[in-house]
Design an enzyme around this catalytic site. Structure first.
Site, PDB file in Angstrom:
ATOM      1  N   HIS A 127       0.834  -1.203   0.000  1.00  0.00           N
ATOM      2  CA  HIS A 127       0.000   0.000   0.000  1.00  0.00           C
ATOM      3  C   HIS A 127       0.866   1.249   0.000  1.00  0.00           C
ATOM      4  O   HIS A 127       1.713   1.421   0.879  1.00  0.00           O
ATOM      5  CB  HIS A 127      -0.909  -0.003   1.226  1.00  0.00           C
ATOM      6  CG  HIS A 127      -1.948   1.058   1.179  1.00  0.00           C
ATOM      7  ND1 HIS A 127      -1.878   2.183   1.952  1.00  0.00           N
ATOM      8  CD2 HIS A 127      -3.070   1.180   0.438  1.00  0.00           C
ATOM      9  CE1 HIS A 127      -2.926   2.950   1.703  1.00  0.00           C
ATOM     10  NE2 HIS A 127      -3.658   2.371   0.781  1.00  0.00           N
ATOM     11  N   HIS A 152     -12.511   4.451  -7.055  1.00  0.00           N
ATOM     12  CA  HIS A 152     -12.667   3.042  -6.724  1.00  0.00           C
ATOM     13  C   HIS A 152     -13.903   2.432  -7.372  1.00  0.00           C
ATOM     14  O   HIS A 152     -14.045   1.205  -7.377  1.00  0.00           O
ATOM     15  CB  HIS A 152     -12.750   2.868  -5.209  1.00  0.00           C
ATOM     16  CG  HIS A 152     -11.416   2.976  -4.545  1.00  0.00           C
ATOM     17  ND1 HIS A 152     -10.872   4.169  -4.196  1.00  0.00           N
ATOM     18  CD2 HIS A 152     -10.501   2.031  -4.214  1.00  0.00           C
ATOM     19  CE1 HIS A 152      -9.682   3.970  -3.653  1.00  0.00           C
ATOM     20  NE2 HIS A 152      -9.426   2.689  -3.662  1.00  0.00           N
ATOM     21  N   ARG A 224      -6.032  21.761  -6.223  1.00  0.00           N
ATOM     22  CA  ARG A 224      -5.395  20.511  -5.800  1.00  0.00           C
ATOM     23  C   ARG A 224      -5.898  20.156  -4.413  1.00  0.00           C
ATOM     24  O   ARG A 224      -5.470  20.723  -3.407  1.00  0.00           O
ATOM     25  CB  ARG A 224      -3.868  20.652  -5.801  1.00  0.00           C
ATOM     26  CG  ARG A 224      -3.126  19.400  -5.326  1.00  0.00           C
ATOM     27  CD  ARG A 224      -3.437  18.210  -6.230  1.00  0.00           C
ATOM     28  NE  ARG A 224      -2.699  17.005  -5.850  1.00  0.00           N
ATOM     29  CZ  ARG A 224      -3.290  15.912  -5.364  1.00  0.00           C
ATOM     30  NH1 ARG A 224      -4.590  15.910  -5.135  1.00  0.00           N
ATOM     31  NH2 ARG A 224      -2.574  14.833  -5.119  1.00  0.00           N
ATOM     32  N   CYS A 271       2.139  22.508  -8.298  1.00  0.00           N
ATOM     33  CA  CYS A 271       2.066  21.147  -7.787  1.00  0.00           C
ATOM     34  C   CYS A 271       3.288  20.375  -8.267  1.00  0.00           C
ATOM     35  O   CYS A 271       3.763  20.568  -9.388  1.00  0.00           O
ATOM     36  CB  CYS A 271       0.793  20.478  -8.294  1.00  0.00           C
ATOM     37  SG  CYS A 271       0.617  18.759  -7.777  1.00  0.00           S
TER      38      CYS A 271
END
Length: 552
Positions: A127, A152, A224, A271
């Site tokens: 993970h 997901h 963001r 970013c």
């Protein structure tokens, strides 16, 4: 009623072990078995297991809701001839109480999704958010966490999860309440933004609009977000600041404005993943595919962080790190956090702000209302929004986004070999430039042509030159720079540039390239390949735009 009992250490008894082996054989016959679907012993069956492991790289919105990228598992399944499965015993049935006992590695880590039970112990090390993130759901349901990350809701993610199935919930278990949409109260956004993800919301302005204004309009400033935008009552808001003697000071927004002098700074935020799409085109990082628009500039107004820290008893000569926590949080209560070196926070020339204004207006909700950190010249990830707490200590923030993200590795580093402890957290950004007009794969006509773009460098370095080529880098012309004058070492804002040139008749195509140089003569890499990395950050290769030339 449970079909199989559990042993003292949380593993099912011999009967269940035999059942698991049978199910593994049924689901993945030997001809196609590269790894065991049910990892009852936590081991891999293939001698080439490292290559067969899941490649996990989901992006900065990490947590339990991380996209499970399954590498060549799909490829492997596709290349094997399907075999006829033989009926096997049904999955064992568990109560939620039984599942809740499996919340540590010693007892195996189980989670539920819908009415199914999964043993994800062998996924913990893979993970990207680390064990601590995924263990937040241990022994419970995934739904409250997955609600934070809408990506997901894809079949291939559930396909991977099904590979870890070890049982089903008892039909007598009452259904879990459906989690509400944590993004239901997010603010409205400008329809012209190019959206990368909706939940959490991440978007950039169209390239044609980026260089139209030296100060980016608030509505078009890139967005963001790692988590839902918090709803903050300004009247109840308090900033907590750890004092030098360890006590916490509480400051309301009116108190901040009354006690400390207002300071303004024009600063560009970028970013770390800006221009990641070019890296993804070379080799997919499976993270947000930002174009050239994850960079914007604003005039920020607020109070100096230095003044607030001195009010709390700190001295300029003190050492350590200043840690920030936001009000944006996961269902478990984990909040977004980051830190900067104490020396930078206390630097008078560093212009670090606690900002409550953006381009002369109250901070918009998407940009941190009512208070955010602005650290000029430093990666956007350290500019914490919705600021809740400031602490000072000898170590940098323990936040996932400080320790296990926003770091850069060499092209040879993979998810199998990466060691986040070996790389420092990104602070100052490298020199950068990009072409905003014309857009890629458009057409221009022979004759006059104006090429536009931006250039910026971190750490307060000023841009001194932008070179532009129309023929892929064989010949170059120098662009004209525009932008406000800035002090040496405090050039926090970008330079916009343009080149007025001529396209000769008979030209069929243009391969436009730009590159820039700052006051320390830092330069850009000429191609992406040498700077590609698994996180897809800090892409500052020469920017290239291909356009056709068509007669009117």
């Amino acid at each position: 009623m449970l079909i199989f009992s559990s042993s003292r250490n949380g593993l099912c008894n011999l009967h269940r072990t035999c059942w698991l082996r049978h199910m593994a054989w049924r689901t993945h016959p030997p001809a196609s078995l590269a790894w065991t679907s049910f990892h009852s012993k936590g081991t891999w069956n293939s001698s080439n297991s490292r290559r067969r492991r899941f490649l996990v790289a989901a992006g900065a919105g990490l947590g339990i809701g991380t996209v499970l990228v399954y590498g060549d598992h799909r490829w492997q399944a596709a290349e094997v001839e399907p075999t006829e499965s033989t009926p096997g015993p049904p999955f064992p049935v568990f109560t939620r109480q039984e599942v809740s006992r499996h919340h540590t590695e010693a007892n195996r880590v189980w989670v539920t999704y819908g009415s199914d039970v999964f043993d994800i112990t062998d996924f913990l090390e893979l993970h990207p958010g680390g064990k601590s993130k995924i263990l937040l759901a241990a022994g419970g349901a995934l739904e409250p966490f997955w609600a934070l990350y809408a990506m997901h809701n894809q079949e291939h993610v559930l396909e991977i999860l099904r590979g870890y199935k070890v049982g089903e919930l008892s039909p007598e278990e009452p259904p879990q309440p459906t989690p509400g949409d944590p993004y239901a109260e997010d603010p409205p956004r400008h329809p012209g933004l190019k959206v990368n993800t909706l939940k959490p919301f991440n978007a950039e302005p169209p390239s044609e609009l980026i260089a139209e204004n030296y100060l980016t309009p608030n509505q078009l400033f890139f967005k963001r977000n790692h988590l839902p935008v918090p709803v903050v009552d300004p009247a109840a808001y308090r900033l907590c600041v750890q004092s030098h003697n360890g006590r916490m000071l509480s400051l309301s927004l009116p108190e901040l404005k009354r006690k400390f002098a207002k300071h303004e700074v024009i600063a560009t935020l970028q970013c770390a993943g800006n221009r990641r799409a070019e890296m993804n085109a070379l080799k997919n990082t499976n993270r947000l595919g930002w174009g050239i628009g994850a960079i914007s500039t604003a005039r920020w107004g607020g109070v100096r962080l230095r003044d607030v820290l001195m009010h709390a008893g700190y001295k300029p000569g003190d050492e350590g790190h200043v840690c920030f926590e936001g009000l944006d949080k996961e269902p478990s209560g984990t909040v977004y956090g980051a830190s900067i070196p104490f020396k930078r926070a206390m630097s008078l020339e560093g212009d670090v702000l606690l900002a409550y204004e953006m381009n002369g207006e109250e901070l918009p909700r998407d940009h941190g209302f009512p208070l955010r950190v602005i650290v000029p010249g430093v990666v956007g990830a350290r500019n914490v929004k919705w600021l809740a707490q400031i602490t000072v200590g000898p170590e940098e923030s323990k936040s996932h986004w400080q320790r296990r993200d926003y770091k850069e590795f060499g092209p040879s580093v993979t998810w199998d070999t990466v060691d986040f402890s070996k790389a420092p957290a990104i602070q100052e950004m490298p020199v950068q430039s990009a072409i905003t007009e014309p857009s890629p794969n458009t057409s221009v006509t022979p004759g006059e042509l104006t090429v536009k773009g931006y250039a910026w460098s971190g750490g307060g370095q000023s841009i001194i030159r932008v070179d532009v080529s129309l023929d892929g880098g064989k010949t170059w012309q120098e662009a004209e720079l525009t932008g406000e004058k800035q002090l040496p070492g405090q050039a926090w804002a970008w330079k916009l540039w343009q080149l007025k040139t001529c396209v000769p008749t008979g030209t069929k195509e243009l391969n436009i390239v730009c590159k820039t140089v700052d006051t320390s003569y830092n330069k850009q890499a000429d191609t992406v390949a040498p700077i590609w990395n698994i996180l897809g950050v800090l892409n500052n290769a020469w920017h290239r735009v291909h356009v056709r030339v068509e007669e009117e």
